[in-house]
Design an enzyme around this catalytic site. Structure first.
Site, PDB file in Angstrom:
ATOM      1  N   HIS A 107     -19.098 -80.121  13.411  1.00 54.62           N
ATOM      2  CA  HIS A 107     -19.018 -78.874  14.187  1.00 54.62           C
ATOM      3  C   HIS A 107     -20.397 -78.386  14.642  1.00 54.62           C
ATOM      4  CE1 HIS A 107     -14.681 -78.140  13.717  1.00 54.62           C
ATOM      5  NE2 HIS A 107     -14.841 -78.768  12.560  1.00 54.62           N
ATOM      6  N   ASP A 130     -21.872 -80.235  17.255  1.00 50.71           N
ATOM      7  CA  ASP A 130     -22.089 -80.756  18.617  1.00 50.71           C
ATOM      8  C   ASP A 130     -21.900 -79.696  19.700  1.00 50.71           C
ATOM      9  OD1 ASP A 130     -19.285 -80.815  18.306  1.00 50.71           O
ATOM     10  OD2 ASP A 130     -19.048 -82.857  19.087  1.00 50.71           O
ATOM     11  N   GLY A 164      -8.731 -87.579  12.370  1.00 56.26           N
ATOM     12  CA  GLY A 164     -10.145 -87.229  12.542  1.00 56.26           C
ATOM     13  C   GLY A 164     -11.041 -88.420  12.829  1.00 56.26           C
ATOM     14  N   ASP A 188     -17.715 -87.330  19.774  1.00 49.14           N
ATOM     15  CA  ASP A 188     -16.743 -88.417  19.645  1.00 49.14           C
ATOM     16  C   ASP A 188     -16.881 -89.429  20.776  1.00 49.14           C
ATOM     17  OD1 ASP A 188     -15.973 -86.759  17.645  1.00 49.14           O
ATOM     18  OD2 ASP A 188     -14.038 -86.215  18.514  1.00 49.14           O
TER      19      ASP A 188
HETATM   20  C1  GLA Z   1     -13.767 -83.087  16.758  1.00 51.59           C
HETATM   21  C2  GLA Z   1     -14.434 -82.850  18.112  1.00 51.59           C
HETATM   22  C3  GLA Z   1     -15.938 -83.131  18.059  1.00 51.59           C
HETATM   23  C4  GLA Z   1     -16.609 -82.423  16.881  1.00 51.59           C
HETATM   24  C5  GLA Z   1     -15.811 -82.650  15.595  1.00 51.59           C
HETATM   25  C6  GLA Z   1     -16.345 -81.843  14.439  1.00 51.59           C
HETATM   26  O1  GLA Z   1     -13.808 -84.446  16.434  1.00 51.59           O
HETATM   27  O2  GLA Z   1     -13.851 -83.636  19.117  1.00 51.59           O
HETATM   28  O3  GLA Z   1     -16.541 -82.766  19.282  1.00 51.59           O
HETATM   29  O4  GLA Z   1     -16.767 -81.054  17.142  1.00 51.59           O
HETATM   30  O5  GLA Z   1     -14.445 -82.343  15.744  1.00 51.59           O
HETATM   31  O6  GLA Z   1     -17.604 -82.264  14.053  1.00 51.59           O
END
Ligand code: GLA
Length: 358
Positions: free
Chosen positions: A27, A29, A113, A161
C-alpha cells in the site's frame, strides 16, 4: 490445438506474463512510495489470431467461457474487463486493433493477492504488441495495464502489480520507486527462498472494498499534511497531528516506506525477516487490511524455525501470506504450516514453490 478447436483457425502470436508476490512495500505504491515485489512462477498466456468477422472473441480456458465483443459495446464486468480495457487504451494511444480471437490460459491463482489481473493485462498487451508491432515499451505497458484496472475494473490501484508483471523475474526482487518509475533488480538475501501460502480466504478488492477507501484516506492525509503524497514524509512523528484513523493509516505508509529503504540497504536474511514481520503487524494494526485467517497463518509461519519473516501479501482483506525462509527448507516449513493452520480450523494451500503438498 485448443485455440483452433475454439476459433477454427491458428493463432498468429502468443505471449505470457507472470503473477507477482510482494515482499515489502504494501500500500505504498499509490502513495508514490517504494515496493519490493518478485515474479512468481505461475503465468497467464494468451494466444491471439485475427477474427473472421467484425467482433473480438475472447475465450478463457479456466472459466470455459467465450465472450464476443464489439468496439461500441459496454465493457462487461468479467474476465474480459481487463482485455477490453487494454484494447480501448491502446487504441487511445493511436494504434488501431483489428477484431481478434484471444485464448487465455492461466495458472496464476485468482483472488489471493498474487495479481492475476495484472498478469492478464500484461500478457494481453504483450500479445497485442507482438501482433501489431507497436513501439510501446515495458513501462508503458505497465502504465496502460494500471489504467485499465482503474478505469474499467474500478480498482483505484497503484502501479506495483503491472510493473512487477511486466519487468520482474523469479530470480530477483524488483526494487521500484513508484514516483519516478526507476527500478533495479536486487538479489534475494543470501541463503533464502520464498514460500507463499494461500489462507483460503479469497478477497475482492475492486469497487466498494476497503482498498479504495484506504487510498482516499491516504490522499486526505497528504492534503492535511501539505505534501504531494505520503512518500514525501520520512519521519513517522510527522503524522501524529492527524486525526484517527488517518494517523494510523499514514503511520503504516511512512514506516512501510522506511522498511523498504532499510531492506535494500542491508540484505541480511535476519534483518529482512524482521522488517517483513513488522510490515505484517503494521498492515494488521495500523492499516487494518488483514483478516483473522491471514493473521493466524502469518503467526504460524513466523513461529516456525527456518522462517525469517512472514506477512500478508498484496492488497489484503484475505489472500495469501509470503514468507522468507531458509533455502532448501520451504517444503518442510510449508507442510508444518499447513498442518498447524488446519489444526487452527483453516484450510491453506501452498502456491510457491509450485509443489502440491496438500
Ligand atoms: C493491490 C494493488 C497494488 C498495491 C497492493 C498493495 O495489489 O493492485 O497497486 O496497492 O494492492 O500493496
Amino acid at each position: 490445438m485448443k485455440f483452433q478447436r475454439v476459433f477454427g483457425t491458428l493463432p498468429k502470436t502468443q505471449a505470457s506474463a507472470p503473477g507477482r508476490v510482494n515482499l515489502l512495500g504494501e500500500h505504498t505504491d499509490y502513495n508514490h512510495g517504494f515496493v519490493l515485489p518478485t515474479a512468481i512462477p505461475q503465468r497467464t498466456t494468451v494466444q491471439i489470431g485475427l477474427s473472421s468477422d467484425d467482433r473480438h472473441h475472447f475465450y478463457s480456458a479456466e472459466y470455459d467461457e467465450l465472450i464476443n465483443f464489439s468496439d461500441d459495446d459496454t465493457i462487461p464486468q468479467t474476465f474480459v474487463t481487463y482485455i477490453c480495457g487494454c484494447i480501448r487504451l491502446v487504441e487511445k494511444e493511436g494504434y488501431k486493433i483489428p477484431p481478434i480471437n484471444l485464448y487465455i490460459t492461466s495458472n496464476v491463482p485468482i483472488g489471493v493477492g498474487l495479481s492475476s489481473s495484472a498478469a492478464l493485462e500484461i500478457a494481453t498487451l504483450r500479445g497485442l504488441r507482438a501482433l501489431l508491432d507497436f513501439p510501446l515499451d515495458d513501462v508503458r505497458l505497465a502504465q496502460i495495464g494500471q489504467l485499465a484496472e482503474i478505469r474499467y475494473a474500478g480498482l483505484n490501484c497503484g502501479i506495483m502489480d503491472q510493473m512487477a508483471s511486466s519487468l520482474a523475474d523469479t530470480n530477483t526482487m524488483l526494487f521500484l520507486d513508484t514516483r519516478t518509475l526507476k527500478y533495479r533488480p536486487l538479489p534475494f538475501p543470501a541463503g533464502t527462498e520464498i514460500l507463499v501460502i494461500d489462507s483460503g480466504e479469497t478477497h475482492q478488492l475492486a469497487a466498494g472494498s476497503g482498498y479504495n477507501k484506504r487510498r482516499a484516506e491516504c490522499e486526505e492525509s497528504a492534503r492535511i499534511l501539505g505534501v504531494k503524497a505520503l512518500r514525501d514524509i520520512a519521519d513517522p512523528k510527522a503524522v501524529e497531528v492527524l486525526p484517527e484513523p488517518l494517523k494510523r493509516r499514514s503511520r503504516h505508509v511512512v514506516t512501510e516506506n522506511n522498511r523498504v529503504l532499510q531492506a535494500v540497504k542491508s540484505l541480511s536474511a535476519e534483518h529482512f525477516g524482521q522488517l517483513i514481520n513488522a510490515s505484517h503487524a503494521s498492515l494488521r494494526d495500523d492499516y487494518e487490511v488483514s483478516v483473522p485467517a491471514v493473521d493466524a497463518l502469518a503467526a504460524i509461519l513466523q513461529s516456525i524455525p527456518g522462517v525469517f519473516g512472514a506477512k500478508l501479501t498484496g492488497g489484503g482483506f484475505g489472500g495469501a501470506c509470503v514468507a522468507l525462509v531458509e533455502s532448501g527448507k520451504a517444503d518442510v516449513i510449508a507442510s508444518e504450516a499447513i498442518d498447524r493452520y488446519q489444526r487452527a480450523g483453516y484450510t491453506g494451500r501452498v502456491l510457491v514453490p509450485e509443489v502440491k503438498l496438500n
